[in-house]
Design a protein around this motif. Sequence first.
Motif, mmCIF file in Angstrom:
data_model
loop_
_atom_site.group_PDB
_atom_site.id
_atom_site.type_symbol
_atom_site.label_atom_id
_atom_site.label_comp_id
_atom_site.label_asym_id
_atom_site.label_seq_id
_atom_site.Cartn_x
_atom_site.Cartn_y
_atom_site.Cartn_z
ATOM 1 N N SER A 1 34.158 59.693 45.502
ATOM 2 C CA SER A 1 32.726 59.588 44.393
ATOM 3 C C SER A 1 31.603 59.525 45.246
ATOM 4 O O SER A 1 30.725 59.875 44.973
ATOM 5 N N GLU A 2 31.748 57.943 45.586
ATOM 6 C CA GLU A 2 30.426 57.509 46.332
ATOM 7 C C GLU A 2 31.088 56.513 46.971
ATOM 8 O O GLU A 2 31.771 55.864 47.197
ATOM 9 N N THR A 3 30.513 56.710 48.780
ATOM 10 C CA THR A 3 30.650 56.091 49.514
ATOM 11 C C THR A 3 29.768 54.772 49.770
ATOM 12 O O THR A 3 30.018 53.824 50.878
ATOM 13 N N ARG A 4 28.359 54.690 49.081
ATOM 14 C CA ARG A 4 28.097 53.833 48.952
ATOM 15 C C ARG A 4 27.601 53.664 48.040
ATOM 16 O O ARG A 4 27.714 54.150 46.582
ATOM 17 N N LEU A 5 27.496 52.261 47.804
ATOM 18 C CA LEU A 5 27.509 51.693 46.418
ATOM 19 C C LEU A 5 25.937 50.990 46.327
ATOM 20 O O LEU A 5 25.541 50.513 46.917
ATOM 21 N N GLU A 6 24.945 51.426 44.877
ATOM 22 C CA GLU A 6 23.914 50.665 44.636
ATOM 23 C C GLU A 6 23.989 49.325 44.436
ATOM 24 O O GLU A 6 25.299 49.398 43.879
ATOM 25 N N PRO A 7 23.410 48.886 44.482
ATOM 26 C CA PRO A 7 23.272 46.989 44.567
ATOM 27 C C PRO A 7 23.826 46.774 43.197
ATOM 28 O O PRO A 7 24.383 45.803 42.991
ATOM 29 N N ARG A 8 23.249 47.238 41.653
ATOM 30 C CA ARG A 8 24.029 47.004 40.832
ATOM 31 C C ARG A 8 25.138 47.322 40.684
ATOM 32 O O ARG A 8 25.874 46.765 39.927
ATOM 33 N N LYS A 9 25.899 48.510 40.754
ATOM 34 C CA LYS A 9 26.543 49.442 40.281
ATOM 35 C C LYS A 9 27.954 48.078 41.150
ATOM 36 O O LYS A 9 29.172 48.607 41.126
ATOM 37 N N LYS A 10 27.033 47.929 42.636
ATOM 38 C CA LYS A 10 28.022 47.100 43.354
ATOM 39 C C LYS A 10 28.687 45.742 42.437
ATOM 40 O O LYS A 10 29.748 45.051 42.027
ATOM 41 N N VAL A 11 27.260 45.262 42.271
ATOM 42 C CA VAL A 11 28.005 43.859 40.498
ATOM 43 C C VAL A 11 28.936 44.294 40.059
ATOM 44 O O VAL A 11 29.862 43.568 39.505
ATOM 45 N N GLN A 12 28.689 45.599 38.763
ATOM 46 C CA GLN A 12 29.699 45.643 37.936
ATOM 47 C C GLN A 12 30.700 46.528 38.891
ATOM 48 O O GLN A 12 31.594 45.417 37.804
ATOM 49 N N VAL A 13 31.157 46.716 39.791
ATOM 50 C CA VAL A 13 32.266 46.821 40.455
ATOM 51 C C VAL A 13 32.914 45.495 40.218
ATOM 52 O O VAL A 13 34.225 45.290 40.257
ATOM 53 N N ALA A 14 32.258 44.717 41.498
ATOM 54 C CA ALA A 14 33.164 43.132 41.370
ATOM 55 C C ALA A 14 33.449 42.685 40.437
ATOM 56 O O ALA A 14 34.087 42.092 40.520
ATOM 57 N N ARG A 15 31.823 42.790 39.134
ATOM 58 C CA ARG A 15 32.956 42.004 38.233
ATOM 59 C C ARG A 15 34.054 42.352 37.951
ATOM 60 O O ARG A 15 34.569 41.708 36.907
ATOM 61 N N GLU A 16 33.926 44.218 37.297
ATOM 62 C CA GLU A 16 35.291 44.478 36.785
ATOM 63 C C GLU A 16 36.748 44.132 37.593
ATOM 64 O O GLU A 16 37.323 44.852 36.975
ATOM 65 N N LEU A 17 36.713 43.883 38.928
ATOM 66 C CA LEU A 17 37.720 43.956 39.713
ATOM 67 C C LEU A 17 38.080 43.023 39.785
ATOM 68 O O LEU A 17 38.873 41.924 41.043
ATOM 69 N N GLY A 18 37.089 41.260 40.054
ATOM 70 C CA GLY A 18 37.124 40.025 39.477
ATOM 71 C C GLY A 18 36.899 39.962 41.386
ATOM 72 O O GLY A 18 37.860 38.912 41.871
ATOM 73 N N LEU A 19 35.996 40.586 41.386
ATOM 74 C CA LEU A 19 35.342 40.301 43.388
ATOM 75 C C LEU A 19 34.576 39.801 43.663
ATOM 76 O O LEU A 19 33.602 40.067 42.158
ATOM 77 N N GLN A 20 33.633 39.194 44.883
ATOM 78 C CA GLN A 20 32.800 39.401 44.992
ATOM 79 C C GLN A 20 31.964 39.771 44.857
ATOM 80 O O GLN A 20 32.174 41.164 45.917
ATOM 81 N N PRO A 21 30.132 40.242 45.191
ATOM 82 C CA PRO A 21 29.302 41.425 45.209
ATOM 83 C C PRO A 21 30.186 41.800 47.014
ATOM 84 O O PRO A 21 29.708 43.126 47.157
ATOM 85 N N ARG A 22 29.628 40.459 47.758
ATOM 86 C CA ARG A 22 29.984 40.946 48.991
ATOM 87 C C ARG A 22 31.615 41.427 49.571
ATOM 88 O O ARG A 22 31.458 41.795 50.816
ATOM 89 N N GLN A 23 32.143 40.500 48.945
ATOM 90 C CA GLN A 23 33.676 41.124 49.113
ATOM 91 C C GLN A 23 33.973 42.658 49.180
ATOM 92 O O GLN A 23 34.661 43.331 49.551
ATOM 93 N N VAL A 24 32.998 43.241 47.779
ATOM 94 C CA VAL A 24 33.049 44.583 47.503
ATOM 95 C C VAL A 24 31.985 45.105 48.569
ATOM 96 O O VAL A 24 32.741 46.123 49.363
#
Length: 236
Positions: A49-72
Motif C-alpha cells: 500500500s505504501e512503499t515509503r513510511l512516514e517517520p511516525r508510521k515507521k515507529v508504529q510498525v516497528a513497535r507492532e512487529l517488535g523491531l527497531q525503527p531502523r530495521q524497518v
Amino acid sequence: MEEGDLFNCCFSEINSGMTMNKKKMKKKSNNQKRFSEEQIKSLELIFESETRLEPRKKVQVARELGLQPRQVAIWFQNKRARWKTKQLEKEYNILRSNYNNLASQFEIMKKEKQSLVTELQRQNEEMQKPKEEKHHECCGDQGVALSSSTESHNGKSEPEVRLNQGIVLCDDGDYNNNIKTEYFGFEEETDHELMNIVEKADDSCLTSSENWGGFNSDSLLDQSSSNYPNWWEFWS
DNA sequence: CGACGTTTGAGACTTACCTCA
DNA sequence: GATGAGGTAAGTCTCAAACGT
C-alpha cells in the motif's frame, strides 16, 4: 513473548549499539538474522500500500512487529531497491518480446518487398520489349528483316519493318501508336508516364535492400555480424 | 549420507546527494 | 548563503540457507 520477539529484542539491542565493533555485532546476530514469517508478511502487506513510511508510521510498525525503527527503515530501503530491479527486469522482458515481434514482422515485410521488386522488374522488362523493337526499327539492328517499301493498306508508300517475331512495325507515328494501343492498351504518353514510374522505382531505394526505409536494416537485424548474438545482450 | 564448494536471498552498512528548517 | 539533521538511492559486505557434486 514469542521466540522471534525475544530474538528481536536482543537483536535490536545489538544493532542499536553503535559503538559496538561491527564484526562482533554481526557475529552475535548470526544466531537468527532473518525476520520471522509473520514480520515479513506484515512488512510486505504495508509495502503493497505504501512503499515509503512516514517517520511516525515507521515507529508504529516497528513497535507492532517488535523491531527497531531502523530495521524497518532498512527493510523498506532494501525492498524498494530490489523491487525496482525486478520491475526493470519485467520491463526489459516486455521490451525484448516487443522487439522480437517487430523484427519478425520486419523480416516478413522485407521478403514481401523483395518479391514485389522482382515482380516490378519483370514487368519493367516486359515494358522494355516494345521500346527495343522501336529502336531496331530506327537503327536497322541485326535480327531485323527489312523489306522494301510496300504499298500499305491505304495505298500510301511506307517503310516497313518486319521483326523476327513476325510483328510488323511501320515508321508511321499513328500506325505505331495504334499497334501499341492494340497490344498494350495505352497511348504513348501513358506509356511514358508508366515507364517513368518504373524507372524511378528502379532507381529508388525500393530496389536496394540496403537503402530501404532510409536505414540499413541489415546492420540492425543481421545479428550474425555483431559481436553480440542479440543486441540486448550488450547490456547484460 | 555427510563434506564441501557455489549460488542466492536478505539484513545491514557506507557513501553521495537532496531537502528543509 | 552556510550548516546540520534526516531521508533516499545505489552500491557493497556479510552470512544463512539452498543446491549441486
